[in-house]
Design an enzyme around this catalytic site. Structure first.
Site, PDB file in Angstrom:
ATOM      1  N   ILE A  47      88.297   7.733  49.565  1.00  0.00           N
ATOM      2  CA  ILE A  47      87.050   8.320  49.054  1.00  0.00           C
ATOM      3  C   ILE A  47      86.382   7.182  48.281  1.00  0.00           C
ATOM      4  O   ILE A  47      87.030   6.503  47.477  1.00  0.00           O
ATOM      5  CB  ILE A  47      87.309   9.562  48.164  1.00  0.00           C
ATOM      6  CG1 ILE A  47      86.015  10.143  47.595  1.00  0.00           C
ATOM      7  CG2 ILE A  47      88.279   9.285  47.038  1.00  0.00           C
ATOM      8  CD1 ILE A  47      86.205  11.474  46.833  1.00  0.00           C
ATOM      9  N   SER A  48      85.110   6.942  48.544  1.00  0.00           N
ATOM     10  CA  SER A  48      84.442   5.785  47.942  1.00  0.00           C
ATOM     11  C   SER A  48      84.374   5.907  46.421  1.00  0.00           C
ATOM     12  O   SER A  48      84.349   7.005  45.871  1.00  0.00           O
ATOM     13  CB  SER A  48      83.016   5.657  48.491  1.00  0.00           C
ATOM     14  OG  SER A  48      83.030   5.576  49.891  1.00  0.00           O
TER      15      SER A  48
END
Ligand code: SAH
Length: 234
Positions: A87-88
């Site tokens: 997940i960024s």
């Protein structure tokens, strides 16, 4: 920006270490961490787009991670979401989202590599018509369940190879990708409306660059935003 030990963020983290609640934060802890994240990592680093800030403030990022990771959901880093994917980092989500901040509600956005669904939720919260594509079945299922539970289902969520875009929903006002290829797939540029933007990482001589490409009539104008590190577009 460095995090000072006197900041609320530093204090909360220190408190967590002392109380060892990192693995089991209360709802109140999470709310506070989210507010601190927005203030320090997003607004504090120069993101001024109001629509982006209010969407990031509204969406509970921890819900897109497994329970044992809730305590690190608001940390200033990307997180592993399993299956070799991430997940960024919150700032990266904000930076990419803010490129679309000028678009009116109802604008049609294609999202490639929707992973756990956090970026999807932010775009849906901003009022866009979002068409999200993910290639890993487990992440696709996980994101579908989370987005449904939060009442943030996009216009479409498809298990497919995003390199093909989504011709049946084109043209798009924006295309956003969280996975990096050697070039922008030509089907994405074909599926852009006039004036539309692509925001995506591209591999240049072993380095990745986050780029912004705007279509004006039949011409495409590229601007480099910054160096980045994303998972591969497979
Ligand atoms: N914004 C996402 C980031 C996920 S990481 C999040 O918040 O979770 C990038 C995602 O791109 C991964 O889930 C990976 O499976 C997906 N991906 C990689 N290549 C793809 C392709 N060809 N088509 C669709 N998704 C792809």
């Amino acid at each position: 920006m460095t995090l000072s030990c006197r900041s609320p963020w530093g204090e909360l983290k220190a408190m967590w270490r002392r109380r060892n609640v990192h693995s089991n934060p209360s709802d109140e802890d999470l709310k506070q961490l989210q507010q601190v994240m927005v203030r320090e990592q997003i607004a504090g680093r120069g993101i001024t787009c109001k629509n982006t800030i209010s969407a990031i403030s509204a969406i509970p990022r921890h819900r897109f991670l497994p329970k044992e990771m809730h305590g690190i959901a608001y940390d200033d880093s990307p997180q592993s979401i399993g299956l070799g994917q991430t997940i960024s980092q919150p700032y990266m989500v904000a930076l990419m989202t803010s490129q679309f901040g000028h678009l009116p509600k109802g604008s049609r956005i294609l999202e490639i590599g929707s992973g756990c669904g956090y970026q999807t939720a932010i775009l849906v919260e901003m009022g866009f018509e979002v068409h999200a594509i993910e290639i890993i079945p487990e992440l696709f299922e996980f994101s579908k369940n989370t987005l449904r539970a939060l009442n943030l289902m996009p216009a479409s969520l498809t298990l497919a190879d995003g390199k093909r875009g989504k011709a049946d929903s084109a043209p798009f006002d924006g295309i956003i990708a969280a996975a990096c290829g050697a070039s922008i797939p030509h089907l994405w540029t074909e599926q852009m409306a006039d004036g539309a933007l692509i925001v995506a990482p591209v591999e240049d001589e072993n380095n990745q660059m986050l780029v912004r490409i705007q279509r004006i009539n039949e011409e495409y104008f590229r601007e480099d935003i910054c160096g980045v590190r994303f998972v591969p577009l497979v």
